[in-house]
Design a protein around this motif. Structure first.
Motif, PDB file in Angstrom:
ATOM      1  N   MET A   1       0.843  -1.180   0.000  1.00 49.64           N
ATOM      2  CA  MET A   1       0.000   0.000   0.000  1.00 49.64           C
ATOM      3  C   MET A   1       0.884   1.239   0.000  1.00 49.64           C
ATOM      4  O   MET A   1       1.793   1.366   0.803  1.00 49.64           O
ATOM      5  CB  MET A   1      -0.885  -0.024   1.242  1.00 49.64           C
ATOM      6  CG  MET A   1      -1.860   1.096   1.310  1.00 49.64           C
ATOM      7  SD  MET A   1      -3.086   0.766   2.589  1.00 49.64           S
ATOM      8  CE  MET A   1      -2.768   2.146   3.647  1.00 49.64           C
ATOM      9  N   SER A   2       0.638   2.173  -0.905  1.00 46.89           N
ATOM     10  CA  SER A   2       1.450   3.376  -0.988  1.00 46.89           C
ATOM     11  C   SER A   2       0.865   4.485  -0.116  1.00 46.89           C
ATOM     12  O   SER A   2      -0.322   4.519   0.179  1.00 46.89           O
ATOM     13  CB  SER A   2       1.557   3.832  -2.441  1.00 46.89           C
ATOM     14  OG  SER A   2       0.297   4.237  -2.916  1.00 46.89           O
ATOM     15  N   PHE A   3       1.719   5.394   0.287  1.00 45.50           N
ATOM     16  CA  PHE A   3       1.327   6.510   1.137  1.00 45.50           C
ATOM     17  C   PHE A   3       0.558   7.535   0.311  1.00 45.50           C
ATOM     18  O   PHE A   3       0.993   7.930  -0.766  1.00 45.50           O
ATOM     19  CB  PHE A   3       2.574   7.151   1.748  1.00 45.50           C
ATOM     20  CG  PHE A   3       2.286   8.324   2.628  1.00 45.50           C
ATOM     21  CD1 PHE A   3       1.652   8.139   3.847  1.00 45.50           C
ATOM     22  CD2 PHE A   3       2.639   9.604   2.242  1.00 45.50           C
ATOM     23  CE1 PHE A   3       1.390   9.224   4.676  1.00 45.50           C
ATOM     24  CE2 PHE A   3       2.392  10.686   3.061  1.00 45.50           C
ATOM     25  CZ  PHE A   3       1.765  10.494   4.280  1.00 45.50           C
ATOM     26  N   GLU A   4      -0.591   7.966   0.805  1.00 44.09           N
ATOM     27  CA  GLU A   4      -1.374   9.017   0.163  1.00 44.09           C
ATOM     28  C   GLU A   4      -1.154  10.309   0.939  1.00 44.09           C
ATOM     29  O   GLU A   4      -1.472  10.379   2.126  1.00 44.09           O
ATOM     30  CB  GLU A   4      -2.864   8.668   0.180  1.00 44.09           C
ATOM     31  CG  GLU A   4      -3.232   7.501  -0.702  1.00 44.09           C
ATOM     32  CD  GLU A   4      -4.738   7.276  -0.691  1.00 44.09           C
ATOM     33  OE1 GLU A   4      -5.495   8.258  -0.750  1.00 44.09           O
ATOM     34  OE2 GLU A   4      -5.131   6.103  -0.615  1.00 44.09           O
ATOM     35  N   TRP A   5      -0.601  11.319   0.257  1.00 44.77           N
ATOM     36  CA  TRP A   5      -0.324  12.599   0.910  1.00 44.77           C
ATOM     37  C   TRP A   5      -1.632  13.266   1.337  1.00 44.77           C
ATOM     38  O   TRP A   5      -2.486  13.540   0.506  1.00 44.77           O
ATOM     39  CB  TRP A   5       0.410  13.537  -0.037  1.00 44.77           C
ATOM     40  CG  TRP A   5       1.795  13.126  -0.393  1.00 44.77           C
ATOM     41  CD1 TRP A   5       2.198  12.591  -1.583  1.00 44.77           C
ATOM     42  CD2 TRP A   5       2.959  13.217   0.416  1.00 44.77           C
ATOM     43  NE1 TRP A   5       3.546  12.350  -1.551  1.00 44.77           N
ATOM     44  CE2 TRP A   5       4.039  12.736  -0.334  1.00 44.77           C
ATOM     45  CE3 TRP A   5       3.201  13.671   1.707  1.00 44.77           C
ATOM     46  CZ2 TRP A   5       5.345  12.688   0.157  1.00 44.77           C
ATOM     47  CZ3 TRP A   5       4.491  13.624   2.198  1.00 44.77           C
ATOM     48  CH2 TRP A   5       5.538  13.139   1.429  1.00 44.77           C
ATOM     49  N   PRO A   6      -1.810  13.535   2.638  1.00 41.56           N
ATOM     50  CA  PRO A   6      -2.989  14.289   3.075  1.00 41.56           C
ATOM     51  C   PRO A   6      -2.882  15.743   2.633  1.00 41.56           C
ATOM     52  O   PRO A   6      -1.785  16.268   2.413  1.00 41.56           O
ATOM     53  CB  PRO A   6      -2.944  14.198   4.605  1.00 41.56           C
ATOM     54  CG  PRO A   6      -1.972  13.117   4.920  1.00 41.56           C
ATOM     55  CD  PRO A   6      -1.023  13.054   3.770  1.00 41.56           C
ATOM     56  N   SER A   7      -4.018  16.393   2.522  1.00 37.14           N
ATOM     57  CA  SER A   7      -4.089  17.815   2.166  1.00 37.14           C
ATOM     58  C   SER A   7      -4.589  18.603   3.363  1.00 37.14           C
ATOM     59  O   SER A   7      -5.140  18.045   4.315  1.00 37.14           O
ATOM     60  CB  SER A   7      -5.047  18.017   0.990  1.00 37.14           C
ATOM     61  OG  SER A   7      -4.614  17.292  -0.128  1.00 37.14           O
ATOM     62  N   THR A   8      -4.440  19.915   3.297  1.00 40.55           N
ATOM     63  CA  THR A   8      -4.962  20.784   4.348  1.00 40.55           C
ATOM     64  C   THR A   8      -6.450  20.519   4.532  1.00 40.55           C
ATOM     65  O   THR A   8      -7.200  20.433   3.571  1.00 40.55           O
ATOM     66  CB  THR A   8      -4.716  22.264   4.003  1.00 40.55           C
ATOM     67  OG1 THR A   8      -3.303  22.464   3.849  1.00 40.55           O
ATOM     68  CG2 THR A   8      -5.241  23.182   5.088  1.00 40.55           C
ATOM     69  N   GLY A   9      -6.860  20.335   5.794  1.00 42.34           N
ATOM     70  CA  GLY A   9      -8.244  20.059   6.121  1.00 42.34           C
ATOM     71  C   GLY A   9      -8.577  18.586   6.246  1.00 42.34           C
ATOM     72  O   GLY A   9      -9.635  18.224   6.760  1.00 42.34           O
ATOM     73  N   ASP A  10      -7.677  17.709   5.784  1.00 43.82           N
ATOM     74  CA  ASP A  10      -7.921  16.263   5.862  1.00 43.82           C
ATOM     75  C   ASP A  10      -7.785  15.761   7.302  1.00 43.82           C
ATOM     76  O   ASP A  10      -6.944  16.244   8.067  1.00 43.82           O
ATOM     77  CB  ASP A  10      -6.924  15.479   5.004  1.00 43.82           C
ATOM     78  CG  ASP A  10      -7.225  15.541   3.526  1.00 43.82           C
ATOM     79  OD1 ASP A  10      -8.290  16.063   3.144  1.00 43.82           O
ATOM     80  OD2 ASP A  10      -6.378  15.059   2.738  1.00 43.82           O
ATOM     81  N   ARG A  11      -8.582  14.760   7.636  1.00 45.99           N
ATOM     82  CA  ARG A  11      -8.459  14.059   8.912  1.00 45.99           C
ATOM     83  C   ARG A  11      -7.285  13.095   8.802  1.00 45.99           C
ATOM     84  O   ARG A  11      -7.114  12.417   7.784  1.00 45.99           O
ATOM     85  CB  ARG A  11      -9.727  13.266   9.231  1.00 45.99           C
ATOM     86  CG  ARG A  11     -10.970  14.063   9.384  1.00 45.99           C
ATOM     87  CD  ARG A  11     -11.189  14.672  10.745  1.00 45.99           C
ATOM     88  NE  ARG A  11     -10.991  13.714  11.819  1.00 45.99           N
ATOM     89  CZ  ARG A  11     -10.617  14.071  13.050  1.00 45.99           C
ATOM     90  NH1 ARG A  11     -10.408  15.337  13.342  1.00 45.99           N
ATOM     91  NH2 ARG A  11     -10.440  13.168  13.987  1.00 45.99           N
TER      92      ARG A  11
END
Length: 88
Positions: A1-11
């Motif tokens: 499983m690859s890392f998904e970069w969170p964005s501003t506002g994401d939990r």
């Protein structure tokens, strides 16, 4: 499983100095690419990071340089073990 970069506002959830947390990304700085991205995170509840029974040291707002693995790194790109991060 690859890392998904969170964005501003994401939990997000993860581990900060050995303590589990959940929170929200309050900022992302791309200035350190390709090593990683600097994340600002506000925890839902403060995390006690002191190892002493005689004092308290709470953190609720933190910043860390996160590598493409989801683990924090120092300025030279070496793992530092401070934080892990993932989308919640």
């Amino acid at each position: 499983m690859s890392f998904e970069w969170p964005s501003t506002g994401d939990r997000v959830a993860g581990d900060y100095l050995g303590h589990a947390f959940e929170g929200v990304v309050t900022g992302v700085d791309f200035a350190h690419e390709p090593l990683g991205r600097r994340y600002a995170v506000r925890f839902d509840a403060p995390v006690e990071i002191s190892k002493s029974k005689l004092m308290s040291n709470l953190r609720q707002n933190v910043r860390a340089l996160i590598a493409p693995t989801g683990a924090s790194i120092d300025a030279k790109g070496r793992p530092d073990g401070i934080m892990t991060l993932r989308r919640a």
